[in-house]
Structures are given as C-alpha cells and as structure tokens.
Enzyme design. Structure first.
Site, PDB file in Angstrom:
ATOM      1  CG  ASN A  56      -3.940   0.081   3.560  1.00 49.83           C
ATOM      2  OD1 ASN A  56      -4.264   1.126   4.122  1.00 49.83           O
ATOM      3  ND2 ASN A  56      -3.008  -0.725   4.026  1.00 49.83           N
ATOM      4  CB  THR A  73      10.602   1.650  -0.894  1.00 47.79           C
ATOM      5  OG1 THR A  73       9.856   2.075   0.256  1.00 47.79           O
ATOM      6  CG2 THR A  73      11.473   2.792  -1.369  1.00 47.79           C
ATOM      7  CG  LEU A  87      -2.432   8.492   6.243  1.00 51.60           C
ATOM      8  CD1 LEU A  87      -3.226   8.371   7.536  1.00 51.60           C
ATOM      9  CD2 LEU A  87      -1.955   7.124   5.779  1.00 51.60           C
ATOM     10  CB  SER A 122      -0.885  -0.004   1.248  1.00 45.17           C
ATOM     11  OG  SER A 122      -1.691   1.147   1.276  1.00 45.17           O
ATOM     12  CE  LYS A 151      -1.717   7.339  -0.451  1.00 40.77           C
ATOM     13  NZ  LYS A 151      -0.596   7.275   0.482  1.00 40.77           N
ATOM     14  N   GLY A 152      -3.926   3.556   0.796  1.00 33.48           N
ATOM     15  CA  GLY A 152      -4.880   3.541   1.913  1.00 33.48           C
ATOM     16  C   GLY A 152      -6.072   4.448   1.656  1.00 33.48           C
ATOM     17  CG  ASN A 157      -2.372   2.228   8.012  1.00 31.32           C
ATOM     18  OD1 ASN A 157      -1.747   1.977   9.050  1.00 31.32           O
ATOM     19  ND2 ASN A 157      -2.112   3.278   7.255  1.00 31.32           N
ATOM     20  CG  ASN A 160       2.832   1.061   8.155  1.00 32.02           C
ATOM     21  OD1 ASN A 160       3.467   1.771   7.381  1.00 32.02           O
ATOM     22  ND2 ASN A 160       1.528   1.155   8.290  1.00 32.02           N
ATOM     23  CB  CYS A 176      -4.311   5.982  11.380  1.00 31.26           C
ATOM     24  SG  CYS A 176      -4.199   5.240   9.803  1.00 31.26           S
TER      25      CYS A 176
END
Lengths: 312, 259
Positions: free
Chosen positions: A105, A272, A79, A27, A51-52, A133, A198, A136
C-alpha cells in the site's frame, strides 16, 4: 490447504494478479506481516496488504490515536510507517519468505510522490501488486484528499500506472458523494482493480472533559459498525465498473465475506478483525470453503456477483 | 519470544475488595513463556461490543500452567471479565511486550500503586529465584484504602520483602502518596521498578533520576491489538514516539518523555 474442503476451488483473479483464495489482510491492520507470524499461518492467506508506505518515514500523530466505539473503533494513526527504503531493506526480507502474495500500500502528499514510490517498488523481488491509498490529503491543493476529487484521483492513478507494470489496485475513500463515479474515473485512468472502503471519517468526545477522544480530533471509523455502508458501496461500484472489486469494511467472519462476494467483490480484505481476532482471516477462508461445500458449489468464482434482486 | 493464542479456562475468581478481582486461569502456553512485566490481551466472548481485547499485566504464573490477573472494574471490558466465573473460558493472546529486567544481586525497590501492583507480584516472585535476601528489598505499595491494599500487601510479606504501605485515607500505613516513601530507601537500592497511575510513575521517575538510581516503569495505554500492528498505543519518547505494546510496556524511565 482447506483440509476437508480440498475439493473447493477458492482461486480468484484480480486483473493480472492470481490469488489462491479471495481473503487478504487490509492495510494498517496487519503491520508488515511479521507481527502476526506466531499466530497466523501466513501461507494460507490470499495475500497481505502492507501498512501504507511513503517515500520518507512518518512518525504519525500524537496520542491518543485510537478509541473504541460501538461495534467499531476510530483511529488517527497519522500514516506512521518506516518509509520505502527501510521497507525494502528490512520488511521485505521477511515478507518475501511468508509464502503469500504481497501487496504494498502506498501513499503520498503529491502526485509525484505516488509515481516515485511506484517506480521504486517496481522490480523489488517479492512484491506482487500495489494498492494506492488515495484518501491522503494533497498538500499542493490545500490538503483536499485525492480520493474526494475525481480529477485528482485520476491523476494519481494515471501517474502510478505510467510508473509501474505491477498490478494496480486503487483503494477508494467512502467519504464522497458518488463512489461509483470515483471508481469509474480510476478505471479509466488505468487501475486494474479497486478496493473499498477505506475508513469513514468520524469523531468521539469525552463529555466530562469536553475534549475530543483523539488528539487529531477526527479519525477513521472501522469495524463491524461500517459493514452495511461498505457492502452498499461495493454493490454500487461492482455494477458500475468492469474491473474487479475488492470488498473491505467490517468483515469479521465468513458470512460477512460471502455477502461481499455475492454483492460483486472478487476478493475481500479483513481489517479491524485482525486486531481482536488474529485468526479471523484463516477462519474466513475455511468458512467460505465450508459454505461452498454445503451449497454444492465447487468454485468461489460461481458466487461472485450472484446477488438476486427482484425485478421491478 | 513466541506469542500464543489460547482458550483459557477460569479456575477461580476471588473478589479481594469491592470491584477488585483476582482471576486464576489455566493457560499453560501463555504462562509457560511469560516473563514479569509482560501482558496478555483478553477477549471474553465473540461480541462486537466491546469490540477490542483488553490488556492486562500478568499478576503471577504457576509451574502448573496457571496464570493470574488482578484488576479493578473500571469500564465495559473489565465489567465483562468480572462477570465470568469458574468454568468460563476467555481467549488470551500472550505473553506480549517487553518485561522488567531482572536485577540479580544488588538491592532493588518495587513501587506499586493501585492495580499497578499486579505485575510487581510476578516480578517479586521471579526475583527470588536468584538467591537474594528480600528483607533488604523495600516494596512500597499504595492504594486508596486498607480494604484495597491489605491482602495484596500480605502477599509480599509472605515472600519476605520489606513491605511498606501508604493509603489515600490513612487507613493503612503512611497517610499520603506511596512515592513519599521512596526518599528514605533510594540511597540503598540500585534499581526501582514502578507500576501505577501515571502521575505516581512520573514522580517516582523524577526521584530516581535525581538520586541516580536506575528506574523502570510499566506504562498503560489504550491498545487495539497488542502486537505492534495497530500503532495506536503511542507514548511520547524523548526522540519521537514509542509503542507500549512492543517497545514496552516496561520502559527505562529515561525512555519516556514525561508530560
């Protein structure tokens, strides 16, 4: 699909979720899939983690948001995402045709946010699983991250579990004292799998201006620099829980992925590396198959958790 | 616009001035689809340090599939690239981003500062494909000194443009900012294309706005992917944030909330 290694069985199961191979994209590093469509054969991937997504769109943090560090990078994106309605209306249109598993996610500011997201996404065509996730901040509890307090992690997991019958993966934060305990409480609360790690919280300073290099001051460290930490945590968690573990952290090439599988991960996510090598995930799939072929193994499942540690 | 990943062979490396290089690469896929103002993400080897690709605007392309980059060594990434000579290969992603809008008829002005001149040469060449009279198009070029600017200015003279120069030390042309040269040409152009240091672009944008002339700027930021995935290359826009890699790098001046 692996060409000369067609005899190698790469299929894995993550609880109820079946994957054609153990390689997913992490994500926040692969957009909504379409960004990579020209460069990657998406149908070859085990799956894409989006992507979240939050209930409402988020603009993200002010710039600068990223900074390169030794063998890694720090990010404080904040985010940024299109929000769940736009995600379903626009982003899923492409994703459901991509020919791969789609894992969404989700992130929120409160337990209720997570539950509402899970409810909204359940039943949407083309969504195969949710990844939660929990790194947060909980705005109702003074901004402490859900993922750093076992009771809060359990509450989020339980609320999402009650709201959906989709396969449920909880993504763990490494910024905790005892990652094994965090994994155990989310397992107890109904998670089908855990994914980790994470990003590690880090910082960089420009000594000439004496200012932080990120507008947010601190950010998440990712990339090859964090791999040893991630591998250690995956190994610890895999020994602690009985649900499948998905390894994440600095995986850039097939050898990295194999290390995580041997440590006990049933699947891995490439993060990454997608930024600097869009072909990384595909190369890793081929590389795993080549390794198994060379080792005389027929199934990737035979090497999961095969770490040999000398007794005593 | 299709993006490609391509192993490009370096054909030539020219050191224009101390620390300033022009590399010629054979990259037919990337060069074939490239539009002025677009960029490439470059990786020089498989090393983890530096980890990320570096963005470079496309300086020019040839019909034979060659592509040029113009850059100054400013850090680790440009240092790695400058050490590579003919025969070496680099990994390119491109062409990326949104480029300049080509003005077909009315006079335009190109304003370049330092390495910001790089994409303007590609633009200058492409503009000529639409039967225009380049002697009526001012090209304003600025740099630190004559050494840095002379050869680049010659390229635009060669295309027939009305070239005017400015240097910080007064060694070539106007002694001062290149934007000082803008005032006298603004009344007779319909669009200005700007690429250079941020303060220069801010001044140029303000002058164009005041004169009611269309202005496009090419922004530079740190970016990890160049593909719209990392969301790291953010700039302030009037109504929120914009991402340089996909919404730019070329923006209308009014699409940027100048700081």
């Amino acid at each position: 699909m692996t060409g000369q290694y067609d005899d190698i069985d790469l299929r894995v199961r993550i609880g109820p979720l079946r994957l054609r191979n153990p390689v997913l994209t992490a994500s926040g590093t692969f957009g909504y899939g379409r960004e990579f469509a020209d460069l990657v054969n998406l149908h070859r991937l085990g799956g894409v983690v989006t992507k979240g997504i939050s209930l409402a769109p988020r603009p993200g943090n002010p710039p600068p948001r990223i900074v390169e560090t030794a063998c890694g990078m720090l990010n404080a994106i904040g985010l940024e995402n299109v929000g769940v309605e736009e995600f379903i209306r626009r982003k899923m249109v492409f994703l459901r045709t991509a020919g791969t598993r789609v894992i969404v996610n989700i992130l929120g500011d409160s337990v209720d946010d997570y539950a509402r997201l899970a409810e909204r996404l359940t039943g949407v065509e083309g969504i195969d699983a949710l990844e939660v996730n929990i790194s947060c901040p909980n705005v109702r509890k003074g901004g402490v991250a859900f993922g750093t307090v076992p009771e809060m992690a359990a509450a989020v997991t339980g609320a999402v579990r009650a709201a959906t019958d989709l396969p449920l993966i909880v993504k763990l934060s490494p910024n905790v004292t005892d990652i094994g305990r965090m994994a155990a409480v989310v397992e107890e609360a109904g998670a089908d799998a855990v994914s980790l790690i994470n990003t590690l919280i880090g910082m960089a300073i420009d000594c000439r201006t004496r200012r932080p290099r990120l507008a947010n001051v601190i950010g998440g460290l990712s990339g090859p620099a964090i791999k040893p930490v991630a591998l250690r945590m995956v190994w610890q968690v895999a020994r602690t829980v009985s649900i499948p573990v998905i390894g994440i952290g600095g995986i850039s090439r097939a050898e990295d992925a194999l290390e995580f599988l041997i440590a006990g991960a049933s699947a891995i996510q490439v993060g990454t590396a997608n930024f600097y090598q869009p072909a990384a995930a595909e190369e890793i799939i081929t590389g795993i198959a080549a390794f198994l072929h060379e080792q005389g193994e027929h199934s990737v499942r035979d090497i999961i958790g095969s770490l040999q540690v000398e007794a005593g | 616009m299709t993006k490609f990943q391509e192993k490009a062979q370096i054909l030539d490396r020219q050191e224009l001035a101390a620390g300033i290089y022009r590399l010629t690469l054979h990259a037919p896929l990337v060069a074939g689809g490239a539009h002025p103002g677009q960029f490439v993400m470059v990786r020089t080897d498989d090393s983890y340090d530096p980890l990320l690709r570096r963005p470079f605007s496309i300086h020019q392309v040839s019909a034979g599939g060659d592509l040029q980059l113009l850059f100054k060594v400013v850090g680790q990434g440009t240092g790695c690239l400058a050490r590579l000579g003919p025969g070496s290969r680099v990994d390119l992603l491109g062409p990326l981003g949104r480029g300049f809008r080509l003005q077909r008829e009315d006079p335009v002005c190109l304003v370049g500062g330092g390495m910001g001149i790089a994409p303007l040469y590609f633009l200058g060449k492409r503009l000529l494909q639409h039967a225009r009279l380049p002697e009526f198009d001012p090209v304003l070029l600025g740099a630190a000194s004559q050494q840095e600017l002379a050869l680049l200015a010659d390229d635009f003279f060669g295309l027939g443009y009305d070239v005017r120069t400015a240097t910080d030390d007064g060694s070539l042309g106007h002694h001062g900012f290149v934007t000082d040269l803008l005032d006298q040409v603004l009344p007779r152009v319909s669009r200005v294309y700007v690429c250079g240091p941020y303060p220069m672009m801010r001044i140029a944008a303000a002058k164009c706005l005041a004169a009611g002339v269309e202005c496009e700027v090419s922004l530079e930021t740190h970016m990890a992917c160049g593909l719209g995935a990392c969301l790291g290359c953010t700039v302030q826009a009037p109504d929120g944030y914009a991402h340089v890699c996909v919404q730019g790098p070329v923006f209308e001046a009014g699409e940027v909330a100048w700081q």
